[in-house]
Motif scaffolding. Structure first.
Motif, short mmCIF file in Angstrom:
data_model
loop_
_atom_site.label_atom_id
_atom_site.label_comp_id
_atom_site.label_asym_id
_atom_site.label_seq_id
_atom_site.Cartn_x
_atom_site.Cartn_y
_atom_site.Cartn_z
N LEU A 1 0.80 -1.23 0.00
CA LEU A 1 0.00 0.00 0.00
C LEU A 1 0.83 1.27 0.00
N ALA A 2 1.98 1.24 0.66
CA ALA A 2 2.79 2.46 0.79
C ALA A 2 4.27 2.09 0.85
N PRO A 3 4.84 1.62 -0.25
CA PRO A 3 6.24 1.18 -0.24
C PRO A 3 7.23 2.31 0.08
N GLU A 4 6.78 3.57 -0.07
CA GLU A 4 7.65 4.70 0.24
C GLU A 4 7.84 4.90 1.74
N ILE A 5 6.99 4.25 2.57
CA ILE A 5 7.16 4.28 4.03
C ILE A 5 8.00 3.07 4.41
N ILE A 6 9.14 3.32 5.01
CA ILE A 6 10.10 2.27 5.30
C ILE A 6 9.94 1.77 6.73
N PRO A 7 9.77 0.47 6.94
CA PRO A 7 9.64 -0.07 8.30
C PRO A 7 10.90 0.16 9.12
N GLY A 8 10.72 0.44 10.40
CA GLY A 8 11.85 0.60 11.30
C GLY A 8 12.35 -0.75 11.78
N PRO A 9 13.50 -0.79 12.45
CA PRO A 9 14.09 -2.05 12.91
C PRO A 9 13.18 -2.88 13.80
N SER A 10 12.43 -2.23 14.71
CA SER A 10 11.58 -2.98 15.64
C SER A 10 10.46 -3.70 14.91
N MET A 11 10.04 -3.19 13.75
CA MET A 11 8.97 -3.82 12.99
C MET A 11 9.45 -5.09 12.30
N ARG A 12 10.73 -5.23 12.13
CA ARG A 12 11.29 -6.37 11.39
C ARG A 12 11.75 -7.51 12.31
N LYS A 13 11.64 -7.32 13.60
CA LYS A 13 12.07 -8.37 14.53
C LYS A 13 11.15 -9.59 14.43
N SER A 14 11.71 -10.76 14.66
CA SER A 14 10.91 -11.99 14.61
C SER A 14 9.91 -12.07 15.75
N ALA A 15 10.20 -11.37 16.86
CA ALA A 15 9.28 -11.33 18.01
C ALA A 15 9.51 -10.04 18.76
N ASN A 16 8.42 -9.42 19.21
CA ASN A 16 8.48 -8.19 19.98
C ASN A 16 7.80 -8.41 21.33
N PRO A 17 8.13 -7.58 22.34
CA PRO A 17 7.43 -7.69 23.62
C PRO A 17 5.93 -7.53 23.45
N ARG A 18 5.17 -8.17 24.31
CA ARG A 18 3.71 -8.18 24.19
C ARG A 18 3.11 -6.79 24.25
N GLU A 19 3.75 -5.88 25.02
CA GLU A 19 3.19 -4.54 25.15
C GLU A 19 3.59 -3.59 24.03
N SER A 20 4.38 -4.07 23.05
CA SER A 20 4.78 -3.23 21.93
C SER A 20 3.60 -3.07 20.97
N THR A 21 2.99 -1.90 20.98
CA THR A 21 1.80 -1.67 20.15
C THR A 21 2.03 -0.56 19.13
N SER A 22 3.28 -0.18 18.93
CA SER A 22 3.61 0.89 17.98
C SER A 22 4.33 0.32 16.77
N MET A 23 3.85 0.70 15.59
CA MET A 23 4.58 0.41 14.36
C MET A 23 5.45 1.64 14.09
N ILE A 24 6.71 1.55 14.46
CA ILE A 24 7.61 2.70 14.36
C ILE A 24 8.38 2.62 13.03
N PHE A 25 8.06 3.54 12.14
CA PHE A 25 8.69 3.55 10.83
C PHE A 25 10.09 4.17 10.91
N ASP A 26 10.88 3.91 9.88
CA ASP A 26 12.19 4.54 9.76
C ASP A 26 11.97 5.96 9.23
N GLN A 27 11.96 6.93 10.15
CA GLN A 27 11.58 8.28 9.75
C GLN A 27 12.64 8.92 8.86
#
Length: 353
Positions: free
Chosen positions: A200-226
């Motif tokens: 949908l938006a390839p120009e928005i680049i995912p940040g490192p935390s979005m690419r991890k195989s597992a994140n903490p349960r309370e991680s509810t933010s999709m943090i892009f590579d600004q």
């Protein structure tokens, strides 16, 4: 009853767990028998008494929980329980528990001291926790309550669901000394989000935390590579943060896409009318924390509301809401890139204040 809804506190504190344990020990023979077994005390229980924050005989400190047990064979047992969520060990704390056990020698045939804490705390403070006779983890206690769910009647299901949920919250979200515990469910959700974002938006680049195989349960933010997502913006007007806040599926939590401008928050009350007028066609909302002594220049958020999404539930059933959120992020990014002159004007206004 909605089986997927488990009520929880806004955050679990050490005292919350103290009182949860005290109530269960006071009211449940099954739980008291189980705790006694963890302490190596196996004789059948005839009666028992529980005290919270009981003052010790030989010091001004207090025992978190004191369990006084009378057994069917007429013997008597004492269990001293220290509860730790995240606080560090006090000087000679375990040793003072041991001294207190010694003072009970005449009245109690069985004596034991145990500590309850998250597994991560036990690993991090092993020298301290290993001084107790037993370590009973929050995870083990939570499992005990979950097993009861298959045995109790319907009127108690919510009670034990709640207790288990509170312990889970304490495990996964320590208020201090936090140790993140990866959750594959969240990681899998993120992977699907990244794939949808690429479509949908390839120009928005995912940040490192979005690419991890597992994140903490309370991680509810999709943090892009600004930096990569706004590479065409001069650094002076480039946002510090760009994210999609999912809000755990609740309308009462943060549900928006937002960019954050570093150090612009203190001036927001003075420039807000101008910002609202300049971004009126976008419908953005501007917010900032109040300046404090330690943080005199907080960031300023520019956000667009989105629909609630829960990253611990089925991704496919929330696809439409996720698509709408990603398109909002794209809309916000496109607006900033096409209104660079306005951003430079805002920057000048902020500096003038």
């Amino acid at each position: 009853m909605n089986d997927e809804f488990i009520p929880t506190l806004s955050h679990a504190t050490e005292r919350d767990i103290d009182l949860l344990l005290v109530e269960e020990l006071h009211s449940s023979l099954e739980f008291t028998t189980w705790i006694a077994a963890q302490a190596g005390i196996l004789s059948p229980i005839a009666s028992w008494d529980v005290k919270h924050s009981k003052r010790r005989t030989r010091s001004r400190r207090e025992i978190d929980i004191f369990v006084d047990i009378y057994h069917q064979d007429k013997s008597r047992s004492a269990i001293l329980i220290e509860n730790k969520l995240d606080a560090s060990e006090q000087p000679d704390q375990a040793e003072s528990y041991r001294e207190e056990l010694a003072t009970l020698d005449g009245a109690f045939q069985n004596r034991s001291m145990l500590i309850t804490c998250p597994e991560a705390y036990s690993r991090q403070h092993h020298n301290f926790t290993s001084k107790f006779d037993s370590i009973v983890s929050y995870e083990t206690i939570s499992d005990f309550f979950r097993k009861l769910l298959t045995e109790v009647g319907s009127d108690l299901v919510l009670r034990y669901s709640f207790r288990s949920a509170i312990l889970d919250q304490a495990i996964y979200k320590h208020r201090r000394g936090y140790t993140p515990i990866p959750d594959k469910v969240v990681g899998d959700f993120n992977a699907k989000y990244v794939a949808l974002l690429a479509i949908l938006a390839p120009e928005i680049i995912p940040g490192p935390s979005m690419r991890k195989s597992a994140n903490p349960r309370e991680s509810t933010s999709m943090i892009f590579d600004q930096a990569a997502s706004f590479s065409k913006l001069p650094e002076v007007i480039r946002p510090r943060r760009f994210a999609h806040e999912l809000g755990r599926g609740s309308e009462h939590r943060a549900n928006y896409v937002a960019i954050t401008f570093a150090g612009w928050g203190a001036a927001l009350p003075h420039v807000l009318p101008q910002l609202n007028a300049d971004a009126s066609n976008l419908g953005a909302i501007f917010t900032a924390d109040k300046p404090t002594k330690n943080r005199p220049n907080p960031g300023m958020k520019m956000l667009l509301p989105t629909e609630p999404v829960d990253n611990q539930k089925d991704f496919d059933k929330q696809t439409e809401s996720l698509k709408a959120g990603i398109l909002k992020a794209k809309e916000l990014r496109d607006w900033l890139l096409s209104h660079q002159e306005i951003l430079h004007t805002w920057n000048m206004l902020i500096k003038a204040k």
